[in-house]
Design an enzyme around this catalytic site. Structure first.
Site, PDB file in Angstrom:
ATOM      1  N   ASN A  66      19.800  13.937  31.237  1.00 39.72           N
ATOM      2  CA  ASN A  66      18.795  14.767  30.992  1.00 39.72           C
ATOM      3  C   ASN A  66      18.661  14.885  29.235  1.00 39.72           C
ATOM      4  O   ASN A  66      18.075  15.507  28.623  1.00 39.72           O
ATOM      5  CB  ASN A  66      19.108  15.900  31.358  1.00 39.72           C
TER       6      ASN A  66
ATOM      7  N   HIS B 187      37.884  42.548  31.996  1.00 36.95           N
ATOM      8  CA  HIS B 187      37.057  42.104  31.254  1.00 36.95           C
ATOM      9  C   HIS B 187      35.597  42.015  32.163  1.00 36.95           C
ATOM     10  O   HIS B 187      35.851  42.112  33.363  1.00 36.95           O
ATOM     11  CB  HIS B 187      37.000  40.808  30.747  1.00 36.95           C
TER      12      HIS B 187
ATOM     13  N   GLU C  96      44.150  40.707  33.420  1.00 38.75           N
ATOM     14  CA  GLU C  96      44.058  39.841  32.190  1.00 38.75           C
ATOM     15  C   GLU C  96      45.499  39.893  31.700  1.00 38.75           C
ATOM     16  O   GLU C  96      46.585  40.642  32.016  1.00 38.75           O
ATOM     17  CB  GLU C  96      43.419  40.584  31.126  1.00 38.75           C
TER      18      GLU C  96
ATOM     19  N   SER D   3      41.856  43.140  26.348  1.00 33.39           N
ATOM     20  CA  SER D   3      41.058  42.743  24.990  1.00 33.39           C
ATOM     21  C   SER D   3      40.781  44.145  24.279  1.00 33.39           C
ATOM     22  O   SER D   3      40.420  44.024  23.102  1.00 33.39           O
ATOM     23  CB  SER D   3      39.523  42.129  25.441  1.00 33.39           C
TER      24      SER D   3
ATOM     25  N   ASP E 204      43.374  36.303  33.675  1.00 31.43           N
ATOM     26  CA  ASP E 204      42.519  35.588  32.601  1.00 31.43           C
ATOM     27  C   ASP E 204      43.420  36.035  31.148  1.00 31.43           C
ATOM     28  O   ASP E 204      43.805  37.132  30.846  1.00 31.43           O
ATOM     29  CB  ASP E 204      41.260  36.565  32.435  1.00 31.43           C
TER      30      ASP E 204
ATOM     31  N   HIS F 257      43.048  36.375  25.616  1.00 31.22           N
ATOM     32  CA  HIS F 257      43.804  36.703  24.384  1.00 31.22           C
ATOM     33  C   HIS F 257      45.035  36.570  24.250  1.00 31.22           C
ATOM     34  O   HIS F 257      45.961  36.802  23.322  1.00 31.22           O
ATOM     35  CB  HIS F 257      43.444  38.043  24.194  1.00 31.22           C
TER      36      HIS F 257
ATOM     37  N   LYS G  97      38.904  31.782  21.307  1.00 30.89           N
ATOM     38  CA  LYS G  97      39.828  32.684  20.575  1.00 30.89           C
ATOM     39  C   LYS G  97      40.843  32.066  19.746  1.00 30.89           C
ATOM     40  O   LYS G  97      40.442  31.539  18.396  1.00 30.89           O
ATOM     41  CB  LYS G  97      40.580  33.700  21.741  1.00 30.89           C
TER      42      LYS G  97
END
Length: 379
Positions: free
Chosen positions: A46, A130, A172, A176, A201, A204, A233
């Site tokens: 593309n 999150h 997490e 966060s 996740d 952080h 991060k």
């Protein structure tokens, strides 16, 4: 067995000649492509104007990947980063995404899609997870069950009441907005007791938590079945990776619409992420300085009677309650030359609006002293 439908679905796809897999591209441009040592005219790109062929000075990666990963966008540089992440973090497979939001939400939508046994799937999610995790769960076919933040008793109760065969716990690593850590040892124990999987996740935590900065799970022998890390991060780059088993990765290639239908991550950014990853692994001095700064800030804040949340990470929130109070405090600090985020509902719960302080290894002790002095005078 939990999530047995993944292998069954892959087998069915193979039998139907519908099984998707990636082709590793060794070299390509807008006109030609090399796969498994053989060159071809490239009519699957593309890169319509041929602009991706120009690499930036001092960087070997081209700006565009020219296609989705399942067409011709999966190149050597993507595989090299995936392999390195698997080596560092102890996983069989990795998939790269352009953003952490896409990685989180799309994994949940794909894992619990119409091919999954609907009545037997449930997601158990920390209430402070999150937005990308919440959105992904809401768009999935699984039952969505939330438990109080880091409350393992509440999670246990939720798990015990569920009749689902395929249970996924999501948390997490470092939260966060609060800066506190997930109780991983307890999460691992609960997932074993209830035949569940764990998705973490670690956006952080990756780069700053652990002896070598490899995140929340570095000190554990056990790993989450699905680990998401982001490059934007501590790695100071862009993109994200989902690390998991080969079976789950193959399942994602069949059902993860974000991955299947997106142009794959820019080789230029992948190259930058590889470079930053190696810097991150070696950044022991920077991690030590960051931890030193965190300790100093918390000590000075305690001396100044500034109430902090239970965080020992770089995220140090100061809760002021109302949105008006936080905005006024933010403006006052700006006048003193300090820029802080003013976090308000709905990002955080009602009446918990806060100043979100994020510390770095680049801050000097004088910077931190000045910050605390200004906070003390203001509060």
């Amino acid at each position: 067995m939990a999530f047995e439908y993944i292998q069954q679905s892959l087998a069915a796809r193979k039998e139907q000649t519908l099984l998707r897999s990636r082709v590793l591209v060794q070299h390509s441009n807008a006109r030609s492509i090399t796969i498994a040592g053989k060159s071809y005219l490239n009519f699957a790109s593309n890169d319509y104007l041929g602009l991706a062929d120009q690499s930036l000075e001092g960087n070997h990666g081209t700006t565009g990947s020219r296609s989705s990963a399942l067409v011709t966008g999966y190149q050597q540089v993507h595989k090299q980063l995936e392999d390195r992440l698997c080596e560092l973090l102890g996983y069989e497979s990795a998939l790269l995404f352009s953003t952490g939001f896409s990685a989180n939400s799309s994994v949940l939508k794909a894992l619990f899609n119409d091919s999954a046994p609907l009545q037997n799937c449930a997601i158990f999610q920390d209430k402070l997870n999150h937005a990308s995790l919440i959105d992904g769960a809401l768009q999935s076919t699984a039952k969505h069950i939330r438990f109080n933040h880091n409350d393992m008793g509440h999670l246990r109760s939720r798990l015990e009441k569920s009749a689902a065969s395929n249970k996924l716990i999501i948390s997490e690593g470092v939260f966060s907005m609060d800066g506190d850590k997930a109780p991983l040892e307890a999460l691992f124990k609960l997932k074993q007791q209830h035949n569940a999987w764990l998705m973490l996740d670690d956006a952080h935590a990756f780069g700053v938590v652990g002896e070598h900065g490899l995140g929340s799970c570095e000190r554990y022998h056990e790993k989450p079945e699905i680990l998401v890390i982001t490059f934007g991060k501590a790695m100071a780059s862009q993109g994200a990776a989902v690390l998991t088993s080969k079976a789950v990765a193959d399942y994602m290639l069949q059902y993860n619409r974000d991955y299947i239908y997106s142009t794959s991550m820019s080789p230029l950014m992948v190259d930058a992420a590889r470079f930053q990853l190696e810097r991150l692994v070696k950044a022991d001095n920077e991690r030590a300085k960051l931890n030193e700064n965190i300790t100093l800030f918390k000590s000075l804040a305690e001396q100044a009677s500034i109430a902090l949340m239970s965080s020992d990470t770089a995220i140090q929130p100061v809760v002021l309650g109302s949105a008006e109070n936080v905005l006024n405090a933010q403006r006052a600090l700006q006048q003193k030359g300090i820029w802080l985020g003013a976090i308000r509902p709905p990002t955080v719960p009602a009446n918990t609006a806060r100043l979100r302080i994020t510390l770095t290894a680049a801050h000097t002790h004088d910077d931190i002293r000045f910050l605390v002095q200004q906070l003390e005078g203001l509060l």
